[in-house]
Design a protein around this motif. Sequence first.
Motif, short mmCIF file in Angstrom:
data_model
loop_
_atom_site.label_atom_id
_atom_site.label_comp_id
_atom_site.label_asym_id
_atom_site.label_seq_id
_atom_site.Cartn_x
_atom_site.Cartn_y
_atom_site.Cartn_z
N MET A 1 40.05 34.46 48.05
CA MET A 1 40.41 34.38 46.65
C MET A 1 41.46 35.46 46.35
SD MET A 1 38.03 33.66 43.36
CE MET A 1 36.66 34.57 43.91
N THR A 2 42.46 35.10 45.57
CA THR A 2 43.56 35.99 45.22
C THR A 2 43.52 36.26 43.72
OG1 THR A 2 44.91 34.99 46.96
CG2 THR A 2 46.07 36.25 45.27
N SER A 13 42.81 34.08 38.93
CA SER A 13 42.04 34.13 40.16
C SER A 13 42.26 32.79 40.87
CB SER A 13 40.56 34.34 39.84
OG SER A 13 39.80 34.29 41.03
N ASP A 15 41.87 30.18 44.05
CA ASP A 15 41.05 29.76 45.18
C ASP A 15 41.58 28.41 45.62
OD1 ASP A 15 39.10 29.49 47.09
OD2 ASP A 15 37.46 29.16 45.68
N ALA A 19 43.04 27.57 40.00
CA ALA A 19 43.10 28.92 39.45
C ALA A 19 42.28 29.00 38.17
CB ALA A 19 44.54 29.31 39.16
N LYS A 98 40.65 26.62 33.59
CA LYS A 98 40.92 26.44 35.01
C LYS A 98 42.05 25.43 35.16
CE LYS A 98 36.35 27.82 36.44
NZ LYS A 98 35.22 27.59 37.33
#
Length: 123
Positions: A1-2, A13, A15, A19, A98
Amino acid sequence: MTLKYTKDHEWVSVDGDNATVGITQHAQDALGDVVFVDLPQVGNDYAQGEVAGVVESVKAAADVYMPLAGEVVEVNEALRADPSLANSDPMGAGWFFKVKLAEPSQLDGLMDATSYEKFSAAA
């Protein structure tokens, strides 16, 4: 995860090609007590930088910008019901929406935590 940050004080965030987006601790500190959030509609596509929502506090109202191009796939209904989640847990339960990313390469233009800390300290 970034985890990445924007100059407009949103966090992202990532994945895979999805995001989660919210406002940063710095943003909620500046806004004060959040009393209302206007979230985007699920299914809407946004360009990077486009206004996707609004957050209102006892002090001010601020636009929430789309940090990365994509389609909104979910909104935080708990936040709509209890906007104070943006204050009590802005990086967790206070997430806004999201997104399914259209152009993951746009992540390269966002700040990492160290860069964001320097940026927000100077703001």
